[in-house]
Design a protein around this motif. Structure first.
Motif, mmCIF file in Angstrom:
data_model
loop_
_atom_site.group_PDB
_atom_site.id
_atom_site.type_symbol
_atom_site.label_atom_id
_atom_site.label_comp_id
_atom_site.label_asym_id
_atom_site.label_seq_id
_atom_site.Cartn_x
_atom_site.Cartn_y
_atom_site.Cartn_z
ATOM 1 N N ILE A 71 -3.026 2.769 1.099
ATOM 2 C CA ILE A 71 -1.673 2.235 1.017
ATOM 3 C C ILE A 71 -1.046 2.722 -0.283
ATOM 4 O O ILE A 71 -1.713 2.799 -1.314
ATOM 5 N N SER A 72 0.236 3.067 -0.215
ATOM 6 C CA SER A 72 0.947 3.513 -1.407
ATOM 7 C C SER A 72 2.420 3.174 -1.269
ATOM 8 O O SER A 72 2.887 2.878 -0.161
ATOM 9 N N ARG A 73 3.135 3.229 -2.386
ATOM 10 C CA ARG A 73 4.545 2.907 -2.348
ATOM 11 C C ARG A 73 5.337 3.863 -3.219
ATOM 12 O O ARG A 73 4.834 4.356 -4.225
ATOM 13 N N ASP A 74 6.570 4.098 -2.828
ATOM 14 C CA ASP A 74 7.512 4.928 -3.577
ATOM 15 C C ASP A 74 8.742 4.063 -3.798
ATOM 16 O O ASP A 74 9.606 3.958 -2.908
ATOM 17 N N ASN A 75 8.829 3.452 -4.956
ATOM 18 C CA ASN A 75 9.927 2.508 -5.207
ATOM 19 C C ASN A 75 11.273 3.211 -5.280
ATOM 20 O O ASN A 75 12.293 2.643 -4.866
ATOM 21 N N ALA A 76 11.292 4.413 -5.793
ATOM 22 C CA ALA A 76 12.559 5.143 -5.902
ATOM 23 C C ALA A 76 13.175 5.377 -4.520
ATOM 24 O O ALA A 76 14.399 5.340 -4.363
ATOM 25 N N ASN A 77 12.314 5.619 -3.538
ATOM 26 C CA ASN A 77 12.788 5.844 -2.174
ATOM 27 C C ASN A 77 12.627 4.625 -1.289
ATOM 28 O O ASN A 77 12.857 4.714 -0.078
ATOM 29 N N MET A 78 12.219 3.519 -1.889
ATOM 30 C CA MET A 78 12.114 2.229 -1.182
ATOM 31 C C MET A 78 11.257 2.359 0.071
ATOM 32 O O MET A 78 11.655 1.901 1.165
ATOM 33 N N THR A 79 10.111 3.004 -0.070
ATOM 34 C CA THR A 79 9.275 3.267 1.093
ATOM 35 C C THR A 79 7.812 2.924 0.820
ATOM 36 O O THR A 79 7.300 3.212 -0.258
ATOM 37 N N LEU A 80 7.200 2.326 1.812
ATOM 38 C CA LEU A 80 5.773 2.007 1.792
ATOM 39 C C LEU A 80 5.079 2.956 2.764
ATOM 40 O O LEU A 80 5.638 3.283 3.816
ATOM 41 N N TYR A 81 3.879 3.374 2.414
ATOM 42 C CA TYR A 81 3.127 4.293 3.268
ATOM 43 C C TYR A 81 1.755 3.729 3.596
ATOM 44 O O TYR A 81 1.201 2.915 2.852
#
Length: 124
Positions: A71-81
């Motif tokens: 699991i990972s997240r990209d806060n700048a792009n508001m996306t969870l993976y």
């Protein structure tokens, strides 16, 4: 209110890899703990993985997926993976992402917002 949209689910063969995405509608995305849950046909919703607020430095996984899923997240792009490797037929189900103000948890009641889910089917 946070809106969540999961994408990336499809039909794959056992052993394949797949990455799910969950796009959030709010720029406060980083302030939420995030998680993935899944639900197989006729089964209860079960915890898959969770990540902490902001940097997501803290993560934990269900024992059934540990070592295979990330699991990972990209806060700048508001996306969870959710990166899923070495998929197994028992991974089949609808995968939901969830956002919560509380600290990361495997308890679905600790999450305030849910997406509609994306179907993952793993054939043997």
């Amino acid at each position: 209110q946070v809106q969540l949209l999961e994408t990336g689910g499809t039909l794959v063969q056992a052993g394949a890899s797949l990455r799910l995405s969950c796009a959030a509608s709010e720029r406060t995305f980083g302030t939420y703990s995030m998680a993935w849950f899944r639900q197989g046909t006729g089964k209860e919703r079960e915890f898959v993985a969770a990540t902490s607020k902001w940097s997501g430095v803290s993560t934990f996984y269900a024992s059934s997926v540990k070592g295979r899923f990330t699991i990972s997240r990209d806060n700048a792009n508001m996306t969870l993976y959710l990166q899923m490797n070495n998929l197994k037929p028992e991974d089949t189900g609808v995968y939901f992402c969830a956002a919560g103000r509380a600290e990361l948890s495997a308890n679905p009641s600790r999450y305030d917002y849910w997406g509609q889910g994306t179907q993952v089917t793993v054939s043997s």
